[in-house]
Write an enzyme that holds these catalytic residues in place. Structure first.
Site, PDB file in Angstrom:
ATOM      1  N   GLU A  31       0.835  -1.206   0.000  1.00 18.09           N
ATOM      2  CA  GLU A  31       0.000   0.000   0.000  1.00 18.09           C
ATOM      3  C   GLU A  31       0.871   1.258   0.000  1.00 18.09           C
ATOM      4  O   GLU A  31       1.467   1.618   1.024  1.00 18.09           O
ATOM      5  CB  GLU A  31      -0.924   0.017   1.227  1.00 18.09           C
ATOM      6  CG  GLU A  31      -1.909  -1.133   1.283  1.00 18.09           C
ATOM      7  CD  GLU A  31      -2.962  -1.054   0.195  1.00 18.09           C
ATOM      8  OE1 GLU A  31      -3.256   0.069  -0.274  1.00 18.09           O
ATOM      9  OE2 GLU A  31      -3.483  -2.117  -0.189  1.00 18.09           O
ATOM     10  N   GLU A  72      -5.912   4.195   7.695  1.00 19.96           N
ATOM     11  CA  GLU A  72      -5.407   3.649   6.438  1.00 19.96           C
ATOM     12  C   GLU A  72      -5.365   2.122   6.468  1.00 19.96           C
ATOM     13  O   GLU A  72      -5.680   1.470   5.471  1.00 19.96           O
ATOM     14  CB  GLU A  72      -4.020   4.212   6.109  1.00 19.96           C
ATOM     15  CG  GLU A  72      -3.443   3.698   4.808  1.00 19.96           C
ATOM     16  CD  GLU A  72      -4.343   3.941   3.601  1.00 19.96           C
ATOM     17  OE1 GLU A  72      -4.371   3.066   2.708  1.00 19.96           O
ATOM     18  OE2 GLU A  72      -5.022   4.989   3.528  1.00 19.96           O
ATOM     19  N   GLU A  79     -10.810  -2.479   1.367  1.00 19.76           N
ATOM     20  CA  GLU A  79     -10.557  -2.627  -0.066  1.00 19.76           C
ATOM     21  C   GLU A  79     -10.161  -4.061  -0.416  1.00 19.76           C
ATOM     22  O   GLU A  79     -10.641  -4.616  -1.406  1.00 19.76           O
ATOM     23  CB  GLU A  79      -9.466  -1.652  -0.514  1.00 19.76           C
ATOM     24  CG  GLU A  79      -9.917  -0.214  -0.527  1.00 19.76           C
ATOM     25  CD  GLU A  79      -8.843   0.748  -1.012  1.00 19.76           C
ATOM     26  OE1 GLU A  79      -7.694   0.311  -1.240  1.00 19.76           O
ATOM     27  OE2 GLU A  79      -9.165   1.934  -1.159  1.00 19.76           O
TER      28      GLU A  79
END
Length: 121
Positions: A31, A72, A79
């Site tokens: 990420e 995050e 996701e």
């Protein structure tokens, strides 16, 4: 009880710590947004200890930075779960991902607001 919950006590804590470290490694390697936030934290958190502010203000400056990392991680988890279910474009999947993004946007706004209030107030 879940059949996947097999451990208790110290063994469970040890296993959970390993899973957490694996999650941090996955976030760091996969990420870019997590790496960028980590860099921001590596700049802002030491700065918070350099500034002439009260202990409570310093705690707030650090806490909002860490909160953005937490958001995050959760956003990335949402996701990944959505993508695991299906890569097909679907309005509910889009909404879930957009809401995760909005949560991160809000967390970044919180960093800016808290730092501005403490430094300029």
């Amino acid at each position: 009880m879940s059949p996947f919950k097999g451990q208790t006590g110290l063994k469970r804590i040890f296993n959970a710590s390993g899973y957490s470290l694996a999650g941090l490694r996955a976030a760091f390697s996969g990420e870019a947004a997590f790496r960028q936030l980590l860099l921001i934290n590596l700049l802002l958190i030491p700065l918070a200890f350099y500034l002439d502010v009260s202990r409570v203000e310093r705690a707030l400056l650090v806490a909002v930075c860490l909160l953005a990392l937490i958001v995050e991680l959760l956003n990335s988890a949402v996701e990944a779960a959505i993508d695991r279910i299906s890569l097909e474009l679907h309005p509910l999947s889009k909404n879930a991902k957009d809401m995760g993004s909005a949560a991160q946007f809000t967390a970044l706004g919180l960093i800016a607001a808290v730092w501005a209030i403490i430094l300029l107030g």
